[in-house]
Write an enzyme that holds these catalytic residues in place. Structure first.
Site, PDB file in Angstrom:
ATOM      1  N   PRO A   1      66.845  17.116 -67.725  1.00  0.00           N
ATOM      2  CA  PRO A   1      66.621  15.935 -66.895  1.00  0.00           C
ATOM      3  C   PRO A   1      66.853  16.237 -65.419  1.00  0.00           C
ATOM      4  O   PRO A   1      67.816  16.913 -65.058  1.00  0.00           O
ATOM      5  CB  PRO A   1      67.646  14.916 -67.408  1.00  0.00           C
ATOM      6  CG  PRO A   1      68.086  15.422 -68.727  1.00  0.00           C
ATOM      7  CD  PRO A   1      67.912  16.903 -68.717  1.00  0.00           C
ATOM      8  N   LEU A   2      65.976  15.737 -64.579  1.00  0.00           N
ATOM      9  CA  LEU A   2      66.061  15.977 -63.141  1.00  0.00           C
ATOM     10  C   LEU A   2      67.206  15.179 -62.537  1.00  0.00           C
ATOM     11  O   LEU A   2      67.298  13.967 -62.718  1.00  0.00           O
ATOM     12  CB  LEU A   2      64.735  15.574 -62.489  1.00  0.00           C
ATOM     13  CG  LEU A   2      64.579  15.818 -60.990  1.00  0.00           C
ATOM     14  CD1 LEU A   2      64.592  17.305 -60.690  1.00  0.00           C
ATOM     15  CD2 LEU A   2      63.283  15.191 -60.484  1.00  0.00           C
ATOM     16  N   GLY A   3      68.103  15.860 -61.828  1.00  0.00           N
ATOM     17  CA  GLY A   3      69.172  15.192 -61.103  1.00  0.00           C
ATOM     18  C   GLY A   3      70.261  14.607 -61.964  1.00  0.00           C
ATOM     19  O   GLY A   3      71.043  13.778 -61.491  1.00  0.00           O
ATOM     20  N   ALA A   4      70.375  15.029 -63.217  1.00  0.00           N
ATOM     21  CA  ALA A   4      71.322  14.401 -64.148  1.00  0.00           C
ATOM     22  C   ALA A   4      72.601  15.192 -64.342  1.00  0.00           C
ATOM     23  O   ALA A   4      73.426  14.833 -65.168  1.00  0.00           O
ATOM     24  CB  ALA A   4      70.642  14.184 -65.502  1.00  0.00           C
TER      25      ALA A   4
ATOM     26  N   LEU B   1      72.761  18.547 -65.158  1.00  0.00           N
ATOM     27  CA  LEU B   1      72.609  19.663 -66.094  1.00  0.00           C
ATOM     28  C   LEU B   1      71.969  20.893 -65.451  1.00  0.00           C
ATOM     29  O   LEU B   1      71.574  21.822 -66.157  1.00  0.00           O
ATOM     30  CB  LEU B   1      71.780  19.236 -67.311  1.00  0.00           C
ATOM     31  CG  LEU B   1      72.434  18.201 -68.225  1.00  0.00           C
ATOM     32  CD1 LEU B   1      71.479  17.820 -69.355  1.00  0.00           C
ATOM     33  CD2 LEU B   1      73.741  18.722 -68.799  1.00  0.00           C
TER      34      LEU B   1
ATOM     35  N   SER C   1      69.154  21.263 -63.380  1.00  0.00           N
ATOM     36  CA  SER C   1      67.700  21.418 -63.392  1.00  0.00           C
ATOM     37  C   SER C   1      67.209  22.223 -62.194  1.00  0.00           C
ATOM     38  O   SER C   1      66.358  23.113 -62.333  1.00  0.00           O
ATOM     39  CB  SER C   1      67.015  20.042 -63.414  1.00  0.00           C
ATOM     40  OG  SER C   1      67.389  19.272 -62.287  1.00  0.00           O
TER      41      SER C   1
ATOM     42  N   ALA D   1      68.047  26.007 -62.516  1.00  0.00           N
ATOM     43  CA  ALA D   1      67.222  26.660 -63.528  1.00  0.00           C
ATOM     44  C   ALA D   1      65.803  26.890 -63.028  1.00  0.00           C
ATOM     45  O   ALA D   1      65.219  27.963 -63.241  1.00  0.00           O
ATOM     46  CB  ALA D   1      67.206  25.829 -64.806  1.00  0.00           C
TER      47      ALA D   1
ATOM     48  N   ASP E   1      76.116  26.928 -59.979  1.00  0.00           N
ATOM     49  CA  ASP E   1      74.953  26.590 -60.801  1.00  0.00           C
ATOM     50  C   ASP E   1      74.005  27.767 -60.955  1.00  0.00           C
ATOM     51  O   ASP E   1      73.549  28.088 -62.060  1.00  0.00           O
ATOM     52  CB  ASP E   1      74.202  25.411 -60.191  1.00  0.00           C
ATOM     53  CG  ASP E   1      74.939  24.094 -60.325  1.00  0.00           C
ATOM     54  OD1 ASP E   1      76.170  24.119 -60.499  1.00  0.00           O
ATOM     55  OD2 ASP E   1      74.288  23.042 -60.254  1.00  0.00           O
TER      56      ASP E   1
END
Length: 328
Positions: A112-115, A117, A119, A122, A164
């Site tokens: 999910p974008l901006g959640a 995790l 994104s 990656a 990240d």
């Protein structure tokens, strides 16, 4: 077309404080971004991005276009997503010495974008890896992580940490403190993710914490306390003591809430996980909305989250032992 994938991540402990040089511990998860890159002859950049949220959407983006795509995603998130791709390609041009090269870039993502995790990390890691290989250059993992970090640092106006991008490039569990990035041994972690369907504004949330830290001495002390929690968490992780790690995750969530980065939906999911018997649960990433992570080897937390108001999706996340994968 050259293809690469890179994993998302979960902060076990330490987000926000890592920006101020405190340690953080996080792990890569097998939710991945996959990026395909093909060289163009005209020097232009065209990006087709799919599934940058769990609901999914498609972005057709051409750097020469006068208008942005008309999609149901916040402008700040869209600008950031495209900024990360543009920044990644600039890194590729720099490392290969080819300033005029263009690419067709295709992005597919489970993250999910901006959640919270990872994104963006990656996508950046996979894009740099695929585009450099498309031009005949293969980067070592350390340089790939550094190039990806420089991209996030620029897009986030100097407020990014190395955590990240290092985690996404290398995989497994990692510890980051300032410029010191290293891999950690970790047990099989029973991670359950709850997602509220939203996303926080990372830049705004990081700036808010900075403002509190500058204004109040106790806010600075809270950030240092998060660093102490992480140091205790390292010992728990090394011992495979998931109950202690969970207790420290609970403590970390409370400190992050005190810094103003939680939300009603995140708190609701955290308490649902704890009530279901999870060892611990906390928000992950910048906060403000998005995801929580819980430790629970049983199915109880995932089931409880699936029935929790405000939780759009709940799923188990497996540790990604491998970071970037070169698919073709």
């Amino acid at each position: 077309m050259t293809l690469s994938s890179a994993p998302g991540k979960v902060y076990l402990l330490g987000e926000h404080a890592v920006v101020y040089g405190e340690p953080t511990v996080l792990c890569a998860i097998e939710q991945r971004a996959r990026v395909g890159v093909q060289r163009r002859d005209d020097g232009k950049l065209r990006v087709n991005a799919e599934d940058l949220s769990l609901d999914g959407f498609t972005v057709e983006y051409d750097g020469t276009a006068d208008e942005g795509p008309d999609i149901d995603v916040s402008e700040s998130l869209l600008d950031a997503a495209m900024g990360y791709v543009d920044g990644a390609i600039e890194q590729v041009r720099d490392v290969t010495g080819n300033d005029e090269v263009g690419f067709d870039v295709t992005i597919e993502s489970d993250i999910p974008l901006g959640a919270g995790l990872g994104s963006s990390a990656a996508v950046v890691v996979a894009a740099i890896d695929a585009a450099t290989r498309e031009l005949g250059v293969t980067l070592e993992t350390d340089e790939l992580a550094e190039r990806a970090y420089q991209t996030e640092y620029q897009v986030q106006n100097g407020q990014a940490s190395r955590a990240d991008t290092f985690c996404s490039a290398t995989g497994g569990a990692v510890r980051v403190e300032g410029d010191d990035c290293r891999s950690l041994a970790a047990p099989d972690l029973p991670i359950v993710i709850g997602f509220d369907g939203g996303a926080g504004d990372t830049g705004q949330l990081v700036a808010g914490v900075r403002s509190l830290r500058d204004e109040y001495g106790f806010a600075a002390d809270t950030i240092e306390a998060i660093g102490d929690v992480v140091r205790n968490g390292e010992a728990a992780l090394a011992d495979g003591d998931l109950e202690e790690l969970g207790r420290l995750m609970n403590f970390n969530h409370g400190l992050l809430s005190a810094l103003g980065v939680s939300s009603r939906s995140l708190d609701t999911m955290v308490w649902a996980a704890r009530d279901a018997g999870a060892y611990g649960a906390k928000l992950i990433g910048a906060g403000g909305g998005g995801c929580i992570a819980a430790l629970d080897p049983t199915p109880e937390t995932e089931t409880a989250l699936s029935f929790t108001p405000g939780c759009e999706d709940a799923f188990r996340a497996e540790l990604a032992e491998t970071g970037v994968k070169r698919l073709e």
